[in-house]
Design a protein around this motif. Structure first.
Motif, PDB file in Angstrom:
ATOM      1  N   TYR A 258       8.600   2.901  10.170  1.00 44.99           N
ATOM      2  CA  TYR A 258       7.622   1.975  10.403  1.00 44.99           C
ATOM      3  C   TYR A 258       6.071   3.447  10.338  1.00 44.99           C
ATOM      4  N   THR A 259       4.973   3.746  10.040  1.00 48.52           N
ATOM      5  CA  THR A 259       3.749   4.118  10.194  1.00 48.52           C
ATOM      6  C   THR A 259       2.777   3.619  10.521  1.00 48.52           C
ATOM      7  N   GLU A 260       1.777   3.630  12.035  1.00 47.78           N
ATOM      8  CA  GLU A 260       0.859   3.179  12.194  1.00 47.78           C
ATOM      9  C   GLU A 260      -0.431   3.228  11.199  1.00 47.78           C
ATOM     10  N   TRP A 261      -1.115   1.812  11.447  1.00 51.37           N
ATOM     11  CA  TRP A 261      -1.974   1.334  10.633  1.00 51.37           C
ATOM     12  C   TRP A 261      -3.335   2.036  11.686  1.00 51.37           C
ATOM     13  N   GLN A 262      -3.965   1.907  10.214  1.00 56.07           N
ATOM     14  CA  GLN A 262      -5.530   2.989  10.896  1.00 56.07           C
ATOM     15  C   GLN A 262      -6.539   2.237  10.949  1.00 56.07           C
ATOM     16  N   GLY A 263      -7.658   1.808  11.710  1.00 57.37           N
ATOM     17  CA  GLY A 263      -8.906   1.012  11.979  1.00 57.37           C
ATOM     18  C   GLY A 263      -8.689  -0.768  11.947  1.00 57.37           C
ATOM     19  N   GLY A 264      -9.537  -1.340  10.572  1.00 49.25           N
ATOM     20  CA  GLY A 264      -9.321  -2.918  10.807  1.00 49.25           C
ATOM     21  C   GLY A 264      -9.591  -3.231  11.873  1.00 49.25           C
ATOM     22  N   GLY A 265      -9.796  -5.092  11.663  1.00 51.28           N
ATOM     23  CA  GLY A 265     -10.768  -5.298  12.262  1.00 51.28           C
ATOM     24  C   GLY A 265      -9.587  -6.878  12.874  1.00 51.28           C
ATOM     25  N   VAL A 266     -10.721  -7.773  13.115  1.00 49.13           N
ATOM     26  CA  VAL A 266      -9.890  -9.023  13.532  1.00 49.13           C
ATOM     27  C   VAL A 266      -9.407  -9.534  12.243  1.00 49.13           C
TER      28      VAL A 266
ATOM     29  N   LEU B   9       2.859  -0.458   9.355  1.00 46.45           N
ATOM     30  CA  LEU B   9       2.919  -0.962   8.256  1.00 46.45           C
ATOM     31  C   LEU B   9       4.805  -0.548   8.511  1.00 46.45           C
ATOM     32  N   ILE B  10       5.658  -1.225   8.076  1.00 43.25           N
ATOM     33  CA  ILE B  10       7.215  -0.838   7.711  1.00 43.25           C
ATOM     34  C   ILE B  10       7.555  -1.329   6.861  1.00 43.25           C
ATOM     35  N   GLU B  11       8.383   0.213   5.623  1.00 44.12           N
ATOM     36  CA  GLU B  11       8.906   0.165   4.440  1.00 44.12           C
ATOM     37  C   GLU B  11      10.798  -0.144   5.078  1.00 44.12           C
ATOM     38  N   ASP B  12      10.865  -1.448   4.152  1.00 40.81           N
ATOM     39  CA  ASP B  12      12.051  -0.898   4.303  1.00 40.81           C
ATOM     40  C   ASP B  12      13.189  -0.581   2.575  1.00 40.81           C
ATOM     41  N   ASP B  13      14.169  -0.061   2.919  1.00 36.91           N
ATOM     42  CA  ASP B  13      14.721   0.148   1.146  1.00 36.91           C
ATOM     43  C   ASP B  13      16.128   0.358   1.912  1.00 36.91           C
ATOM     44  N   ARG B  14      17.049  -0.391   1.529  1.00 36.90           N
ATOM     45  CA  ARG B  14      18.640  -0.892   1.599  1.00 36.90           C
ATOM     46  C   ARG B  14      19.089  -1.163   0.428  1.00 36.90           C
ATOM     47  N   PRO B  15      19.951  -1.234   0.045  1.00 42.91           N
ATOM     48  CA  PRO B  15      21.209  -1.893  -1.193  1.00 42.91           C
ATOM     49  C   PRO B  15      20.871  -3.195  -1.401  1.00 42.91           C
ATOM     50  N   GLY B  16      21.125  -3.912  -2.870  1.00 44.02           N
ATOM     51  CA  GLY B  16      20.172  -5.538  -2.605  1.00 44.02           C
ATOM     52  C   GLY B  16      22.040  -6.158  -1.969  1.00 44.02           C
ATOM     53  N   ALA B  17      22.864  -5.664  -2.207  1.00 44.57           N
ATOM     54  CA  ALA B  17      24.274  -6.083  -1.768  1.00 44.57           C
ATOM     55  C   ALA B  17      23.517  -7.298  -0.516  1.00 44.57           C
ATOM     56  N   THR B  18      24.862  -8.417  -0.914  1.00 47.94           N
ATOM     57  CA  THR B  18      24.581  -9.790   0.697  1.00 47.94           C
ATOM     58  C   THR B  18      24.945  -8.617   1.963  1.00 47.94           C
ATOM     59  N   VAL B  19      25.656  -8.385   2.213  1.00 47.83           N
ATOM     60  CA  VAL B  19      26.017  -7.652   4.219  1.00 47.83           C
ATOM     61  C   VAL B  19      24.254  -6.782   4.218  1.00 47.83           C
TER      62      VAL B  19
ATOM     63  N   GLY C 181       5.175  -2.877  19.394  1.00 48.47           N
ATOM     64  CA  GLY C 181       4.668  -3.966  20.276  1.00 48.47           C
ATOM     65  C   GLY C 181       4.199  -5.114  19.479  1.00 48.47           C
ATOM     66  N   GLY C 182       4.196  -4.807  18.216  1.00 44.88           N
ATOM     67  CA  GLY C 182       4.236  -6.301  17.445  1.00 44.88           C
ATOM     68  C   GLY C 182       4.007  -7.735  17.069  1.00 44.88           C
ATOM     69  N   ASP C 183       3.883  -8.583  17.526  1.00 45.77           N
ATOM     70  CA  ASP C 183       4.153  -9.895  17.599  1.00 45.77           C
ATOM     71  C   ASP C 183       5.179 -10.356  16.289  1.00 45.77           C
ATOM     72  N   GLY C 184       5.074 -10.487  15.272  1.00 44.21           N
ATOM     73  CA  GLY C 184       5.576 -10.530  13.870  1.00 44.21           C
ATOM     74  C   GLY C 184       4.547  -9.256  12.486  1.00 44.21           C
ATOM     75  N   VAL C 185       5.218 -10.008  11.925  1.00 42.86           N
ATOM     76  CA  VAL C 185       5.649  -8.910  10.523  1.00 42.86           C
ATOM     77  C   VAL C 185       5.161  -9.778   9.056  1.00 42.86           C
TER      78      VAL C 185
ATOM     79  N   GLN D  14       3.253  -5.890   6.951  1.00 42.14           N
ATOM     80  CA  GLN D  14       2.351  -5.309   7.421  1.00 42.14           C
ATOM     81  C   GLN D  14       2.746  -5.810   9.080  1.00 42.14           C
ATOM     82  N   VAL D  15       2.645  -4.953  10.403  1.00 39.65           N
ATOM     83  CA  VAL D  15       2.736  -5.237  11.294  1.00 39.65           C
ATOM     84  C   VAL D  15       1.835  -6.290  12.076  1.00 39.65           C
ATOM     85  N   PHE D  16       1.762  -6.586  12.830  1.00 40.13           N
ATOM     86  CA  PHE D  16       0.317  -7.553  13.467  1.00 40.13           C
ATOM     87  C   PHE D  16       0.941  -8.128  14.714  1.00 40.13           C
ATOM     88  N   LYS D  17      -0.133  -7.715  15.527  1.00 41.93           N
ATOM     89  CA  LYS D  17      -0.998  -8.293  16.768  1.00 41.93           C
ATOM     90  C   LYS D  17      -1.706  -9.538  17.475  1.00 41.93           C
ATOM     91  N   TYR D  18      -1.139 -10.234  17.402  1.00 46.81           N
ATOM     92  CA  TYR D  18      -2.397 -11.382  18.497  1.00 46.81           C
ATOM     93  C   TYR D  18      -3.385 -10.791  19.641  1.00 46.81           C
TER      94      TYR D  18
END
Length: 156
Positions: A20-28, A59-69, A86-90, A140-144
């Protein structure tokens, strides 16, 4: 037993990473809608953006094996990270697969039976091969928010 040990070692070496990396700036922002699923109370927008006022908080950056599990665990792990922050969604903003090679194994079994005319042989074999893939994705992690008139801009 040897195969199970090798599998466990490969699983441990190919661990998943969700950073996770905190987002700087930006509006609604307000999106136009799209395809969304809810996992553990967190919205996961695979296509499009939320049609309600929101602010990007990280911002969430995810890195994983592409296998089923590991891939089956991705939505839960990404939603847990968003909830923890503290996000409501991504909103998925990118995904790519990298082919690393192939891994496989084969087994052969046979029996030789002496006969008066020589010997007879019977046997069987099987093999298996899989592509080894790493999947990287970004969200992108967002909050309503409750927006004031004129303070909202369209999401791209």
């Amino acid at each position: 037993m040897k195969t199970a040990t090798l599998f466990l070692a490969a699983l441990l070496l190919n661990s998943c990473s969700t950073a996770y990396t905190e987002w700087q700036g930006g509006g609604v922002l307000v999106g136009a809608g799209g395809a969304c699923e809810v996992k553990d109370g967190i919205e996961i927008w695979k296509v499009g953006t939320p049609p309600r006022p929101y602010r990007i908080i990280g911002l969430i950056e995810d890195d994983r094996p592409g296998a089923t599990v590991p891939m089956a665990m991705r939505a839960s792990q990404v939603s847990a990270e968003a909830k923890k922050r503290g996000g409501d969604g991504v909103i998925m903003i990118g995904e790519r697969d990298k082919y690393l090679g192939s891994a496989g194994s084969a087994q052969t079994f046979g029996t030789v039976t002496p006969t008066p005319w020589g010997a007879s042989y019977s046997g069987s074999s099987f093999g298996h091969s899989d592509a080894v893939i790493r999947t990287k994705s970004a969200y992108q992690v967002f909050k309503y928010v409750s927006a004031k008139p004129g303070a909202v801009r369209a999401a791209h």
